[in-house]
Design an enzyme around this catalytic site. Structure first.
Site, PDB file in Angstrom:
ATOM      1  N   THR A  14     -29.295  -2.076  24.101  1.00  0.00           N
ATOM      2  CA  THR A  14     -28.403  -1.834  25.241  1.00  0.00           C
ATOM      3  C   THR A  14     -26.981  -2.295  24.950  1.00  0.00           C
ATOM      4  OG1 THR A  14     -30.145  -1.855  26.891  1.00  0.00           O
ATOM      5  CG2 THR A  14     -27.996  -2.599  27.630  1.00  0.00           C
ATOM      6  N   THR A  91     -32.876  -6.092  23.856  1.00  0.00           N
ATOM      7  CA  THR A  91     -33.523  -7.299  24.379  1.00  0.00           C
ATOM      8  C   THR A  91     -35.037  -7.143  24.531  1.00  0.00           C
ATOM      9  OG1 THR A  91     -33.185  -6.648  26.686  1.00  0.00           O
ATOM     10  CG2 THR A  91     -31.442  -7.976  25.658  1.00  0.00           C
ATOM     11  N   ASP A  92     -35.518  -5.884  24.509  1.00  0.00           N
ATOM     12  CA  ASP A  92     -36.960  -5.682  24.732  1.00  0.00           C
ATOM     13  C   ASP A  92     -37.819  -6.401  23.697  1.00  0.00           C
ATOM     14  OD1 ASP A  92     -36.390  -4.131  26.905  1.00  0.00           O
ATOM     15  OD2 ASP A  92     -36.777  -2.207  25.933  1.00  0.00           O
TER      16      ASP A  92
HETATM   17  N1  ASP Z   1     -34.350  -1.027  26.209  1.00  0.00           N
HETATM   18  C1  ASP Z   1     -33.277  -1.807  25.681  1.00  0.00           C
HETATM   19  C2  ASP Z   1     -33.596  -2.157  24.223  1.00  0.00           C
HETATM   20  O1  ASP Z   1     -34.327  -3.078  23.969  1.00  0.00           O
HETATM   21  C3  ASP Z   1     -33.092  -3.003  26.490  1.00  0.00           C
HETATM   22  C4  ASP Z   1     -31.990  -3.901  26.056  1.00  0.00           C
HETATM   23  O2  ASP Z   1     -31.442  -3.841  24.983  1.00  0.00           O
HETATM   24  O3  ASP Z   1     -31.644  -4.752  26.893  1.00  0.00           O
HETATM   25  O4  ASP Z   1     -33.084  -1.475  23.364  1.00  0.00           O
END
Ligand code: ASP
Length: 330
Positions: A14, A91-92
């Site tokens: 993200t 963050t995932d």
């Molecule tokens: N779906 C995203 C990812 O992990 C979430 C994020 O980066 O916060 O790429």
């Protein structure tokens, strides 16, 4: 000449997303240089940045090959004089990648993993502040010997304990069992206490891609799916109820699997340990450990799976794996 040198590796997520005109949704598109250009305050730090545009993937699509390549690139950065490193990513999967990087990094230089909960098109996007904090942390002598840490929202979390605990909040990252190691205040790192000693499992890999299953115990499960999964695995982690309990019908399946592959008993809660000597009914922690399961202790199921995958990749025997969990899971 800057006093400290920090390597930056951008992997996507993200933090690096912009709107895709074809779908209208955000996708990872920004380069590492574009991410850094959004943080002019970095120029005021006494830090030389060595920038690596490494991957542009959502966190969910990172794989073990990406992490192998990243571990090698980090080792090379440290060999060539970097005092620390920052990894930006989705963050995932941060709680998993940070732990894997930690297991493989015996060095003293901190690896700081960060990301963003709000993408750059949103008001209050948190990526630039997180990158700024991560660079300060990676350059901070206070984090020497910390291994891999996760920095988001001005908090510093140990890779071993950190969890993504909310799907959207900018304060999504917590360490439920321990709290954060420290924080960043007025551009400086403050640790709440001394760094705990950590165990690493660096060493050559056999190159074998082990398949490790993670199966969660749930109410009323008759074990049919567990048996099918166990058949397909080189190693299995069972995320059990509470302090390490499963339905009675799982017992024979897990005992049989443990004669063939390492089977690790972890908890599904994500806070607190699996016990070893309290309950005595069929499917209790005492019962399962007496049938050859390996105790994950304080490691949650996701992290136990990564440790098991890593040790199998090193060609470790079940006895060696049990000993390693004994060291890591206290
Ligand atoms: N779906 C995203 C990812 O992990 C979430 C994020 O980066 O916060 O790429």
């Amino acid at each position: 000449m800057a006093t400290r040198t920090v390597a930056i590796f951008s992997l996507g997520g993200t933090i690096a997303m912009t709107t895709d005109p074809a779908t209208g949704g955000v996708v990872p598109a920004l380069s590492a240089h574009e991410l850094l250009a959004a943080v002019p305050a970095l120029r005021d730090l006494d830090v030389e940045l060595r920038v690596h545009d490494f991957r542009r993937l959502p966190g969910a699509s990172l794989g073990f090959d990406d992490l192998d390549a990243l571990s090698d690139a980090l080792a090379e950065a440290f060999r060539t004089g970097c005092d620390g490193a920052v990894v930006t990513q989705g963050t995932d999967t941060i709680e998993e990648t940070a732990y894997l990087l930690d297991l493989r990094h015996p060095g003293e230089q901190p690896i700081v993993v960060t990301g963003a909960m709000r993408n750059p098109t949103l008001p209050g996007a948190d990526g630039p502040a997180n990158v700024h904090a991560a660079v300060i942390a990676a350059a901070a002598p206070e984090l020497t010997g910390a291994g891999a840490v996760v920095v988001l929202g001005d908090e510093i979390h140990a890779a071993r304990h950190v969890r993504k605990s909310h799907s959207t909040s900018p304060a999504a990252f917590t360490s439920p069992a321990t709290g954060p190691l420290g924080g960043l205040y007025e551009g400086r790192v403050h640790l709440h206490g001394p760094l705990a000693p950590r165990t690493t499992f660096a060493g050559p890999s056999t190159g074998r891609a082990a398949r490790v299953g993670l199966y969660t115990a749930t109410l009323g499960d008759d074990g049919t799916l567990l048996a099918a999964m166990a058949e397909a695995c080189d190693g299995l982690v069972i995320a059990a109820f509470g302090v390490g309990h499963v339905p009675e019908g799982f017992v024979g399946i897990l005992e049989r699997a443990a004669t063939r592959i390492p089977v690790v008993l972890a908890g599904r809660i994500g806070n607190g340990p699996v016990l070893q000597g309290t309950y005595g009914f069929p499917g209790s922690e005492r019962d399962l450990l007496s049938r050859g399961l390996i105790r994950a202790g304080h490691l949650d199921g996701y992290k136990a799976r990564l440790l098991l995958h890593h040790l199998l990749g090193q060609g470790r025997s079940t006895a060696e794996i049990a000993a390693s969990f004994g060291t890591e899971a206290h």
